[in-house]
Each structure stands twice: as structure tokens, then as C-alpha cells.
Write an enzyme that holds these catalytic residues in place. Structure first.
Site, PDB file in Angstrom:
ATOM      1  N   GLY A   1      -1.993   8.249   9.547  1.00  0.00           N
ATOM      2  CA  GLY A   1      -3.722   8.439   8.411  1.00  0.00           C
ATOM      3  C   GLY A   1      -4.500   6.629   8.148  1.00  0.00           C
TER       4      GLY A   1
ATOM      5  N   VAL B   1      -5.861   5.183   5.085  1.00  0.00           N
ATOM      6  CA  VAL B   1      -5.921   4.186   3.590  1.00  0.00           C
ATOM      7  C   VAL B   1      -6.970   4.075   2.906  1.00  0.00           C
ATOM      8  CG1 VAL B   1      -5.871   4.874   1.193  1.00  0.00           C
ATOM      9  CG2 VAL B   1      -3.943   5.535   3.765  1.00  0.00           C
TER      10      VAL B   1
ATOM     11  N   GLY C   1      -1.875   3.441   9.065  1.00  0.00           N
ATOM     12  CA  GLY C   1      -0.436   3.786   9.853  1.00  0.00           C
ATOM     13  C   GLY C   1      -0.296   4.717  10.832  1.00  0.00           C
ATOM     14  N   GLY C   2       0.609   5.532  11.003  1.00  0.00           N
ATOM     15  CA  GLY C   2       0.858   6.619  12.124  1.00  0.00           C
ATOM     16  C   GLY C   2       0.525   7.920  11.221  1.00  0.00           C
TER      17      GLY C   2
ATOM     18  N   GLY D   1      -5.287   0.392   3.731  1.00  0.00           N
ATOM     19  CA  GLY D   1      -3.769   0.897   4.137  1.00  0.00           C
ATOM     20  C   GLY D   1      -4.495   1.862   5.724  1.00  0.00           C
TER      21      GLY D   1
ATOM     22  N   ASP E   1      11.503   9.665   4.293  1.00  0.00           N
ATOM     23  CA  ASP E   1      10.810   8.764   4.923  1.00  0.00           C
ATOM     24  C   ASP E   1      10.701   7.678   3.560  1.00  0.00           C
ATOM     25  OD1 ASP E   1      10.379   6.616   6.294  1.00  0.00           O
ATOM     26  OD2 ASP E   1       8.175   7.135   6.456  1.00  0.00           O
TER      27      ASP E   1
ATOM     28  N   LYS F   1      -7.007   9.429   1.832  1.00  0.00           N
ATOM     29  CA  LYS F   1      -6.272   9.055   3.068  1.00  0.00           C
ATOM     30  C   LYS F   1      -7.129  10.435   4.564  1.00  0.00           C
ATOM     31  CE  LYS F   1      -1.327   9.712   4.757  1.00  0.00           C
ATOM     32  NZ  LYS F   1      -0.052  10.190   4.370  1.00  0.00           N
TER      33      LYS F   1
END
Length: 702
Positions: free
Chosen positions: A385, A387, A382-383, A380, A498, A401
Site C-alpha cells: 500500500g 502511506v 510498497g507492495g 511510504g 516479513d 495506509k
């Protein structure tokens, strides 16, 4: 058909006169060292007084264009010399055997007797090329067939001359082929010369042993740090610098010590290199020992044993002192490292409110678990971090993470997520296993969720599973239960901030797990705490939150309403293509509901297969969640209760909803339950409610 014949003889390469044996006369310091761009290295020299012997003499001539060029003998241009390989490159005339204008064959051959010279044709570094149609070319060691011991060659044929093209000859970049050579190949249009490599040696003696025994003082290896080796191409010998030295072995003192420490490969990584005369030595840093056998820095077992024994003795006789020392070390770690996760205040707050109810991993454990954070372990990104999937002791999979960027805002978000998740224990919320405090970059460790996200199940790579609508409804219900727990049972309440389908993970049984609390906050106790920077995901953001900058539980409700639309319509929340008025899923849906045209946004499989009452009930619930006024929206508990009842209707179509109470609650006139028992997240599923297992990695980061 015209026939061409080309011959090149290994013994017919260079036209050089026989020369006397070399002497040991040394070159003067005033000898010219370069001719044009070519460096002239002894035993070669420009002038007889500058070379080892006459056949090493180089003539430097100024050409018509004003450029100086070196020549061996009278007509062979010297391109370069090599002392390490004992070779030279010269320009070689191209031999031809072609028909002239009168139809007669004319041969253009040249050669010399190589035996009294130091030069031999290199049988390794040259290419033998034959050009022509129906042409045979051969190379031999003698013109006389009686004395010939070596003969080789090749044949060139042309099936269709018109198919030939101009270009470089394969395997020989120094020669450019032209189609005109087939019809008019001669010295003029052929370019005249191509490079050729010659091996050279000191050939006045047959071998090193004979040369050393010679009493006339003609032994050529004059440097004290040089070695002699018999020539591999003909009689004689060549000189080279000994291992660890570099330079010219044919000059006294010509081989100087070479600094091997300039080469990064001399010693292993982390080792210390020290140059010595004719060699080098490797050593390792404290705690490691250099292995000559493996050329590696291995742990110093003797030192480790001694330290271990000393430590045990110290522990036995100084236990109380060690306890004080450990406390000081722990305090230093907290001050220097955990400060980046939110500071000592966060640490003390966690201890006082919830205790360290999770594992504190060491950096070494996480590096080992992820194979040093190998790219193949990324599950994973994203903004907030990156993963990684990891495996810790007992073969337990975990998700690790790490913060993508190191700035104060993201450190604060990671600290916030650590504080929030450490207080939560619910089956529909991703579980925080632990954290790492030893590193500068914050690290959180979660339980591993294998089956991706709800977003992927509806729109992405897991869409091929063709999950049933009842299963999607169950997942939405479970996610609502998790959010309800955050709003109603966490102390203080937690606002996720979120909510979206990409943050609803699916475990091995495809049970929903709400994740990613980087944007979450604790419910504020006064009005001033509401002011914050708006953050979230486009398509899910509460319009009221965007206007007031006040994040509330009803902001999560709005975002969850968009998730319900994804379940209901199978469409993404935001489309970047198409008309601007149709890009927002929530706007399209609310317009359709206002016009009483729900079918306009429903997919065919929902219209044709699902209960109209079920679909309408879910649509009404989504509509109320998306109310522009937050106070008119239902609570997450009411949403969970309603989804539970809708699930019962999905699983048991004969069960009817109490429509009057439903309308009453959704219109905001009542805060009571919908009139039926709340279905739990673990409600028994029917045959169509099962989802096949799919071992895919989940995305924990936005």
C-alpha cells in the site's frame, strides 16, 4: 563599406485605386465561398455582385501550377480574412534600396493613398525588419516630409559579415534570413514577398453614430443580433455579433445563438448549464445554490437550516424509530463496505475477541487530514500500500495506509493486519490507532513514527547520523522484544512473516517499533493451516519455509538473524552486483564463521572499537538464528534475553558473560536463560547510546 537602405511606408503599403462608397446589396446564394484554401467571408466576395463594395471584391485566379489564389486589387495575394478582428493578411512586396552592377543605388518602392480604401496598416500585428550592413530603414505615414506626422525606424549593422548564419529572423517566422542578402539583396533572391496584416473597416461613414443616422440605407451591421463599434485604426466602424451570438454580423440573420454550454468553463464544476437565447444559465445540484457574484456552487444555507430543524424535530418525536433506522444504515455499511476488509465474519470476530478498541474514522476526516491525499504527504510506498502522513484533531500526527491495488488477496491481507494489530499493545510494536470502513479501498490508521527505519539508519538516507554500535544493539534488542511479544504473549500467537530492517521503525526517541503485518498470520492450530503461498523479502526468507511452505515462529527467527548481520556488518542482505557466490550476506557470513574468519565480513570501525567478546557473542547469536534447521534455532525470547546481556556488556565492558551457559544454550543443549537477568527494552543508556532527533518520515509499507 557597402551601404544599403530600406524604406517601408505605412502610407505606402498597397497600390489600390479609390473606390466609391459601399452599398447594402446582399450576396447571392450562388456566390463562390472559397478560392483555393482561403474562405471568402462577406463583406468580401468573389465578384462585385458578391461583395459589399468594389474595394471588398476578391479576384480568384488560377495559377500556372493549377492552384487557385485570391487577390485584393490586382496584385496583392489574400491569405486570409477575419471578421472578429476586422483584419486581412496579404503578401507584401519587400522594398529594396541597393547598389546595382554599375555601382549605382536603385530603389524599389511602391505605395498608395490609403485614405479612400478600407485598409490601414496594422500597428499591432506587424514586424518591421531592416537587413543590411550600416543600413537605416524607416517607416512613415507620408512620402512628403511636410505632411508627415509619424516616422519610425531602426538601424542594422554588421561587425563581422563572416559570423552571419542562415536561419529564421528573430520574432518573424515568416521570413528566412540568408547570408547572401548582405551582398546581393534584390527582389529575386529575397523571395519577393512576406505576409502583412491590414486592419479594415466600413469607412464610408466616420463612426457608428453617423452611420445609424444615415438615411441612404448603407448601414452595414445588418444582423439583428449585431453591434457596431468605431474603428480603432482610422475613421469608420466595424460590426460584431452581440455577446452570446456567433456568425457574420454583415448579413441579415448572420449572428446566431452560440451554445455556451459547450465550454466547460461556463459553469462551475458540479454545476448544471442550460443554454438560452443569447446567453446561458447555471444552476446547482440539490443542496447547493449558484452564486452570480463568485460563479460558484455554494451550500444552500436555507435548505441546510430547514433540514437541520426538521431532523431535530424528528429526533425528538421519533427517537425509537431513528434508532431502528440507524441500525439498518449501520448494517448496510457493514455489508457493503466492511466486506472488502475481510467481511462481516472479521468484524464480529474483532468485537467478540477485542472489541472496537480503536477509532473508526470517516472518509471526510482522512481526506481533510491528508489534504485530499496530496503527493507531498506520501511517506511510504510498497507492495501492500501507500502511506500518507495526516494531522487529525488536537494536531495529532497519524500515518494512513491505503491499499495500492484492489484485489481479493490484498483485501484479505489488510483485513488480517487489522485483526492482528487490534489485539496488540506493546511499546515496541507500532500501534493501530483506527481504521476507515466507509470506502471501497481498505484504510488503516497508525501512530506516526517520525525517524525512519533501521534499514535507513544502517544503509540509507539516515546513515549520516553515524549512530553508535551500542545504539544499534539497543534497537535490535527492542525489536526482538516486540517479536517476542507476538510469539509468546499474543493469544493466539502471531507470526510476523516479513521481519526485516525496513519494517523496524524508529520513533521520536529512536525506540524500535515493529511494523507491517500484511504478511502475518495467526499461529495455526492444525497442520493443514500451515499450507500457504510463500511471501516475504529476498535476502530475509527462511530456506526451510521456502521448501516446506510452512511459516513458523522460527521463520521470523531466521529473518531476524539477517537483521543482526546488518547491525554487525553494515552490509545489505542481498547484493545484485558482484560474483554470484558473494551476493547473499547470510551465505558469506556463515562461510566466514565456518572458516573461523569473522573479520572478513566485519567493518573496520567494529573491529577496532568494539569488544571482541561482544562482537563474537553477537556473531554466534546470528549464526544460531541462521541455522538451516528451524528446530535448532533459538526462540525469540532467548534472542531477546541474549541481546539484553550483550547490551550490558556493551554498556559496562567490565561485566563478563557466562560463556559456558551461552555456548550451551546456542548449541541447543539447554532451554534455560543465559544466566543473567534479562535487560528490558527501556534499559538505561550511557552517553554513547543516544541518537540525535531527526524529524524524518517513516516507511510503513514494504
Amino acid at each position: 563599406m557597402e551601404v544599403r537602405f530600406l524604406q517601408l511606408g505605412a502610407g505606402l503599403l498597397l497600390l489600390l485605386a479609390a473606390q466609391p462608397a459601399p452599398t447594402t446589396a446582399l450576396p447571392s446564394p450562388q456566390c463562390q465561398k472559397k478560392c483555393g484554401n482561403v474562405e471568402i467571408q462577406y463583406p468580401f466576395g468573389i465578384g462585385l455582385e458578391c461583395s459589399l463594395a468594389p474595394y471588398f471584391n476578391v479576384s480568384c485566379r488560377v495559377q500556372e501550377d493549377g492552384i487557385s489564389k485570391p487577390f485584393i486589387s490586382d496584385d496583392l495575394e489574400l491569405l486570409d480574412t477575419s471578421l472578429t478582428r476586422s483584419t486581412i493578411r496579404v503578401l507584401n512586396n519587400i522594398a529594396t534600396y541597393c547598389y546595382n552592377a554599375s555601382g549605382l543605388l536603385e530603389a524599389n518602392f511602391w505605395g498608395f493613398d490609403a485614405s479612400p480604401t478600407p485598409y490601414r496598416f496594422s500597428d499591432i500585428l506587424n514586424k518591421f525588419i531592416v537587413i543590411g550592413c550600416n543600413t537605416i530603414g524607416f517607416i512613415s505615414d507620408s512620402d512628403d516630409s511636410k505632411d508627415r506626422s509619424y516616422l519610425s525606424g531602426c538601424i542594422s549593422t554588421c561587425s563581422k559579415v563572416s559570423d552571419l548564419t542562415n536561419g529564421s529572423c528573430s520574432g518573424a517566422a515568416a521570413f528566412n534570413f540568408s547570408t547572401t542578402y548582405i551582398n546581393t539583396f534584390n527582389e529575386t533572391n529575397a523571395g519577393g514577398q512576406v505576409p502583412m496584416v491590414l486592419d479594415w473597416a466600413i469607412r464610408n461613414e466616420s463612426s457608428c453614430e453617423v452611420a445609424r443616422r444615415n438615411k441612404t440605407g448603407t448601414y452595414a451591421c445588418l444582423s439583428s443580433n449585431s453591434e457596431c463599434a468605431d474603428s480603432s485604426n482610422g475613421p469608420g466602424y466595424v460590426c460584431s455579433c452581440s455577446k452570446g451570438y456567433a456568425g457574420n454580423p454583415y448579413l441579415p440573420g448572420g449572428c446566431q445563438d452560440y451554445d455556451e454550454c459547450k465550454d466547460s468553463s461556463s459553469c462551475p464544476s458540479g454545476g448544471i448549464c442550460r443554454n438560452t437565447e443569447g446567453g446561458y444559465q447555471c444552476s446547482c445540484r440539490a443542496g447547493r445554490k449558484f452564486s452570480d457574484k463568485n460563479k460558484t456552487c455554494d451550500p444552500d444555507t436555507g435548505l441546510i437550516i430547514g433540514v437541520t430543524v426538521g431532523f431535530l424535530v424528528l429526533m425528538i418525536f421519533s427517537f425509537s424509530g431513528q434508532m431502528i433506522l440507524q441500525r439498518r444504515k449501520l448494517k448496510k455499511v457493514k455489508q457493503e463496505h466492511f466486506r472488502q476488509h475481510g467481511g462481516m465474519l472479521l468484524f464480529e470476530r474483532m468485537k467478540s475477541e477485542n472489541g472496537l478498541a480503536f477509532t473508526v474514522f470517516t472518509e471526510r476526516e482522512l481526506i481533510h487530514a491528508t489534504n485530499n491525499y496530496d503527493k507531498s504527504r506520501v511517506i511510504g510506498k510498497g507492495g501492500h500500500g501507500m502511506v500518507y502522513k495526516g494531522i487529525v484533531k488536537d494536531n495529532m500526527p497519524i500515518a494512513i495506509k491505503r491499499c495500492a491495488l484492489i484485489d481479493e488477496r490484498q483485501k484479505k491481507e489488510f483485513g488480517q493486519e487489522l485483526l492482528i494489530l487490534s489485539q496488540i499493545n506493546h511499546k515496541n510494536i507500532v500501534k493501530l490507532v483506527g481504521c476507515c470502513l466507509e470506502v471501497e479501498v481498505p484504510i488503516l490508521v497508525y501512530e506516526f513514527i517520525p525517524n525512519g527505519t533501521l534499514f535507513e539508519l544502517i544503509h540509507g538516507k539516515n546513515q549520516a547520523l553515524q549512530i553508535s554500535f551500542s545504539s544499534l544493539l539497543r534497537i535490535a534488542h527492542e525489536a526482538a522484544e516486540g517479536l517476542n511479544f507476538l510469539h509468546s504473549y499474543a493469544s493466539p500467537p502471531i507470526i510476523h512473516g516479513d521481519v526485516k530492517s525496513a519494517n523496524i521503525l524508529l520513533d521520536g526517541n529512536y525506540m524500535a517499533k515493529v511494523s507491517d503485518f500484511g504478511a502475518s498470520i495467526l499461529a495455526p492450530s492444525d497442520k493443514e493451516q500451515y499450507v500457504t503461498m510463500v511471501q516475504g523479502t529476498c535476502g530475509y526468507l527462511d530456506p526451510e519455509y521456502m521448501q516446506t511452505c510452512e511459516l513458523t515462529e522460527k521463520s521470523d527467527v531466521y529473518s531476524f538473524g539477517v537483521v543482526l548481520l546488518e547491525v554487525l556488518t553494515g552490509q545489505e542482505p542481498l547484493k545484485l552486483d558482484g560474483p554470484e557466490t558473494q551476493r547473499s550476506l547470510s551465505s558469506n557470513f556463515l562461510s566466514a564463521m565456518k572458516e573461523n574468519n569473522l573479520d572478513a565480513v566485519l567493518p573496520n570501525h567494529i573491529k577496532g572499537q568494539e569488544s571482541a567478546e561482544l562482537v563474537r557473542g553477537l556473531a554466534e547469536l546470528a549464526k544460531h538464528c541462521l541455522d538451516m534447521c528451524g528446530s535448532n534455532r533459538p526462540s525469540m525470547k532467548e534472542i531477546a534475553d541474549e541481546l539484553g546481556r550483550l547490551r550490558k556488556l556493551s554498556l559496562h565492558p567490565w561485566v563478563q558473560l557466562e560463556t559456558e551457559e551461552t555456548r550451551s544454550l546456542l548449541s541447543g543443549t539447554s532451554t534455560a536463560s543465559f544466566g543473567m537477568e534479562t535487560a528490558t527494552a527501556g534499559y538505561p543508556t550511557q552517553e554513547g547510546d543516544n541518537v540525535p532527533m531527526n524529524p524524518r518520515s517513516s516507511y510503513y509499507a514494504r
